[in-house]
Design a protein around this motif. Structure first.
Motif, mmCIF file in Angstrom:
data_model
loop_
_atom_site.group_PDB
_atom_site.id
_atom_site.type_symbol
_atom_site.label_atom_id
_atom_site.label_comp_id
_atom_site.label_asym_id
_atom_site.label_seq_id
_atom_site.Cartn_x
_atom_site.Cartn_y
_atom_site.Cartn_z
ATOM 1 N N VAL A 1 5.479 1.616 10.739
ATOM 2 C CA VAL A 1 5.428 3.014 10.280
ATOM 3 C C VAL A 1 6.772 3.420 9.663
ATOM 4 C CG1 VAL A 1 5.310 5.408 11.097
ATOM 5 C CG2 VAL A 1 3.567 3.780 11.795
ATOM 6 N N ILE A 2 7.861 2.996 10.294
ATOM 7 C CA ILE A 2 9.192 3.342 9.760
ATOM 8 C C ILE A 2 9.363 2.729 8.367
ATOM 9 C CG2 ILE A 2 11.690 3.004 10.070
ATOM 10 C CD1 ILE A 2 11.143 3.212 13.133
ATOM 11 N N ASP A 3 8.964 1.485 8.247
ATOM 12 C CA ASP A 3 9.061 0.806 6.947
ATOM 13 C C ASP A 3 8.185 1.530 5.921
ATOM 14 O OD1 ASP A 3 9.945 -1.103 5.231
ATOM 15 O OD2 ASP A 3 8.750 -2.760 6.057
ATOM 16 N N TYR A 4 7.001 1.906 6.352
ATOM 17 C CA TYR A 4 6.028 2.592 5.476
ATOM 18 C C TYR A 4 6.616 3.914 4.974
ATOM 19 C CZ TYR A 4 1.185 3.690 4.012
ATOM 20 O OH TYR A 4 0.038 3.965 3.284
ATOM 21 N N ILE A 5 7.114 4.706 5.920
ATOM 22 C CA ILE A 5 7.648 6.027 5.561
ATOM 23 C C ILE A 5 8.822 5.886 4.592
ATOM 24 C CG2 ILE A 5 8.803 8.094 6.450
ATOM 25 C CD1 ILE A 5 7.483 7.679 9.091
ATOM 26 N N GLN A 6 9.609 4.860 4.815
ATOM 27 C CA GLN A 6 10.787 4.696 3.947
ATOM 28 C C GLN A 6 10.383 4.399 2.504
ATOM 29 O OE1 GLN A 6 14.669 3.876 5.860
ATOM 30 N NE2 GLN A 6 13.558 2.025 6.450
ATOM 31 N N GLN B 1 0.835 -1.211 0.000
ATOM 32 C CA GLN B 1 0.000 0.000 0.000
ATOM 33 C C GLN B 1 0.874 1.267 0.000
ATOM 34 O OE1 GLN B 1 -1.973 2.331 3.523
ATOM 35 N NE2 GLN B 1 -3.229 0.534 3.135
ATOM 36 N N ALA B 2 1.907 1.260 0.846
ATOM 37 C CA ALA B 2 2.795 2.430 0.910
ATOM 38 C C ALA B 2 3.384 2.714 -0.468
ATOM 39 C CB ALA B 2 3.911 2.194 1.921
ATOM 40 N N MET B 3 3.726 1.645 -1.194
ATOM 41 C CA MET B 3 4.328 1.820 -2.525
ATOM 42 C C MET B 3 3.313 2.417 -3.506
ATOM 43 S SD MET B 3 6.449 -1.690 -2.232
ATOM 44 C CE MET B 3 7.155 -1.936 -3.808
ATOM 45 N N GLN B 4 2.036 2.060 -3.335
ATOM 46 C CA GLN B 4 0.994 2.641 -4.195
ATOM 47 C C GLN B 4 0.741 4.108 -3.833
ATOM 48 O OE1 GLN B 4 -1.698 -0.927 -3.493
ATOM 49 N NE2 GLN B 4 -2.475 -0.190 -5.450
ATOM 50 N N ILE B 5 0.655 4.355 -2.524
ATOM 51 C CA ILE B 5 0.438 5.733 -2.057
ATOM 52 C C ILE B 5 1.583 6.628 -2.546
ATOM 53 C CG2 ILE B 5 0.382 7.191 0.050
ATOM 54 C CD1 ILE B 5 -2.209 5.631 -0.216
ATOM 55 N N ALA B 6 2.786 6.034 -2.558
ATOM 56 C CA ALA B 6 3.979 6.793 -2.965
ATOM 57 C C ALA B 6 3.873 7.298 -4.400
ATOM 58 C CB ALA B 6 5.220 5.920 -2.802
ATOM 59 N N GLN B 7 3.044 6.655 -5.204
ATOM 60 C CA GLN B 7 2.929 7.052 -6.617
ATOM 61 C C GLN B 7 1.858 8.124 -6.828
ATOM 62 O OE1 GLN B 7 5.254 5.854 -8.626
ATOM 63 N NE2 GLN B 7 5.965 4.615 -6.899
ATOM 64 N N LEU B 8 1.090 8.430 -5.790
ATOM 65 C CA LEU B 8 0.001 9.406 -5.953
ATOM 66 C C LEU B 8 0.542 10.837 -5.821
ATOM 67 C CD1 LEU B 8 -2.742 7.707 -3.712
ATOM 68 C CD2 LEU B 8 -2.607 7.691 -6.210
ATOM 69 N N PRO B 9 -0.117 11.778 -6.484
ATOM 70 C CA PRO B 9 0.364 13.171 -6.413
ATOM 71 C C PRO B 9 -0.126 13.882 -5.149
ATOM 72 C CG PRO B 9 -1.493 13.036 -7.906
ATOM 73 C CD PRO B 9 -1.246 11.635 -7.431
ATOM 74 N N GLU C 1 18.419 6.099 15.150
ATOM 75 C CA GLU C 1 19.229 4.923 15.501
ATOM 76 C C GLU C 1 19.443 4.012 14.304
ATOM 77 O OE1 GLU C 1 17.181 4.271 19.677
ATOM 78 O OE2 GLU C 1 17.484 2.360 18.611
ATOM 79 N N LEU C 2 18.377 3.849 13.514
ATOM 80 C CA LEU C 2 18.415 2.906 12.397
ATOM 81 C C LEU C 2 18.981 3.516 11.112
ATOM 82 C CD1 LEU C 2 14.821 1.362 12.799
ATOM 83 C CD2 LEU C 2 16.988 0.242 13.358
ATOM 84 N N GLY C 3 19.158 4.827 11.122
ATOM 85 C CA GLY C 3 19.573 5.492 9.879
ATOM 86 C C GLY C 3 18.454 5.473 8.845
ATOM 87 N N ALA C 4 17.214 5.475 9.338
ATOM 88 C CA ALA C 4 16.061 5.398 8.429
ATOM 89 C C ALA C 4 15.576 6.808 8.090
ATOM 90 C CB ALA C 4 14.934 4.619 9.106
ATOM 91 N N TYR C 5 15.055 6.986 6.888
ATOM 92 C CA TYR C 5 14.478 8.282 6.520
ATOM 93 C C TYR C 5 13.442 8.089 5.412
ATOM 94 C CZ TYR C 5 18.092 7.916 2.897
ATOM 95 O OH TYR C 5 18.889 7.454 1.889
ATOM 96 N N GLN C 6 12.570 9.056 5.315
ATOM 97 C CA GLN C 6 11.484 8.989 4.321
ATOM 98 C C GLN C 6 12.071 8.905 2.917
ATOM 99 O OE1 GLN C 6 8.733 12.249 4.486
ATOM 100 N NE2 GLN C 6 7.625 11.614 2.647
ATOM 101 N N GLY C 7 11.555 7.948 2.154
ATOM 102 C CA GLY C 7 11.964 7.847 0.755
ATOM 103 C C GLY C 7 13.179 6.974 0.537
#
Ligand code: SF4
Length: 310
Positions: free
Chosen positions: A251-256, A203-211, A298-304
């Motif tokens: 959520v972290i996985d989603y945001i990434q 779902q996150a990957m689909q949302i990521a494609q929306l404007p 801590e994880l070095g995670a970030y959006q995108g």
């Protein structure tokens, strides 16, 4: 993204439009109803929606939009006299009425002193082109954000929760709104019945494609008096309800996986405690956010980080 937050924040988004002043949303119940209950779009309502809070007497509010805004302002103005406000048409479906009546309520909000824009929450199947014609014009003279309840990108889930619209309708509404130059947001519920972790990241990957300009994430909460509460009592194993740590990892996985340009406005829903069956984490949005930011660091995670433009 700024240095403190590993994702795009809503306050930073607002700063683009209001660089010199603090801006606060004030939630309104403008007395609208819901087409997913009265048979226009569907019947029975979404299965997670509380029947007790949805009844005509609750829905009818005696207070005008102007009065609600003035009352909302008192609280914030004490601390920040210079504060400006966005009128947040939040309760129910805020585009579900005759055009003239909608215009009257939106304009009433905009005519309230220190109100500098509107946020309008609605369903994807309640945005006729005639209303978009008006909103396009409105958008040229004030700040405007239209927020759609996406909830899921999976049609089987949408059917199961009786949303009364498909994901294709969501995409259509978002694209038609964005085509008018209007900032467009969405909210989704993570953990709906039948959706596992893998599906949620899909779902996150689909949302990521929306404007989209903004997205809100909410954990599923089972609320008393809902159809979902009955389903949960009958078959709890059908639900994947997260504890805080698991939800945070999700959520972290989603945001990434999200497009780094989408503003992530919030992570939690906060239903009244007395209505929650489960899960009740007793956490406020800002508390969750602080923990999330630390864990992402801590994880070095970030959006995108895992975003792929398709
Ligand atoms: S969640 Fe919104 S659209 Fe669904 S039944 Fe409740 S008020 Fe209507």
């Amino acid at each position: 993204m700024n240095n403190r937050y590993p994702y795009k924040t809503f306050p930073d988004f607002l700063k683009r439009f209001f660089p010199d002043t603090k801006v606060q949303k004030i939630s309104l119940n403008a007395g609208f109803t819901c087409p997913n209950r009265d048979g226009t779009k569907g019947q029975g309502g979404c299965t997670y929606c509380n029947n007790q809070t949805f009844n005509p007497s609750y829905c009818k509010t005696d207070k005008s939009v102007f009065t609600q805004l003035e009352e909302g302002k008192v609280f914030f103005a004490r601390k920040y006299p210079q504060m400006k406000y966005l009128a947040y048409f939040q309760a129910y479906t805020n585009t579900y009425d005759e055009l003239d009546s909608l215009k009257k309520k939106y304009e009433e909000a905009l005519n309230t002193p220190n109100v500098v824009g509107l946020v309008i929450g609605t369903r994807p199947d309640c945005m006729p082109d005639s209303l978009l014609d008006y909103l396009e014009e409105l958008n040229k003279r004030t700040f405007l954000l239209v927020e759609y309840g996406i909830e899921s990108t999976n049609n089987a889930t949408l059917e199961r929760i009786n949303r009364g619209h498909t994901y294709e309708q969501t995409v259509d509404a978002i694209e038609r709104t964005v085509a008018r130059g209007i900032h467009t947001g969405g909210h989704v519920i993570l953990g709906l019945p039948g959706e596992n972790q893998e599906m949620i990241i899909q779902q996150a990957m689909q949302i990521a494609q929306l404007p989209l300009s903004t997205i809100k994430l909410h954990q599923l909460q089972i609320i008393k008096g809902t159809k979902m509460a009955k389903e949960y009592a009958e078959c709890p194993t059908d639900f994947h309800l997260f504890n805080v740590d698991n939800y945070m990892d999700l959520v972290i996985d989603y945001i990434q996986h999200l497009n780094p340009e989408i503003v992530v406005e919030r992570f939690l829903s906060q239903s009244p405690k007395e209505l929650i069956i489960t899960p009740d984490w007793g956490l406020k949005n800002f508390e969750f956010t602080n923990r999330l930011v630390n864990k992402m660091a801590e994880l070095g995670a970030y959006q995108g980080k895992l975003f792929r433009n398709q």
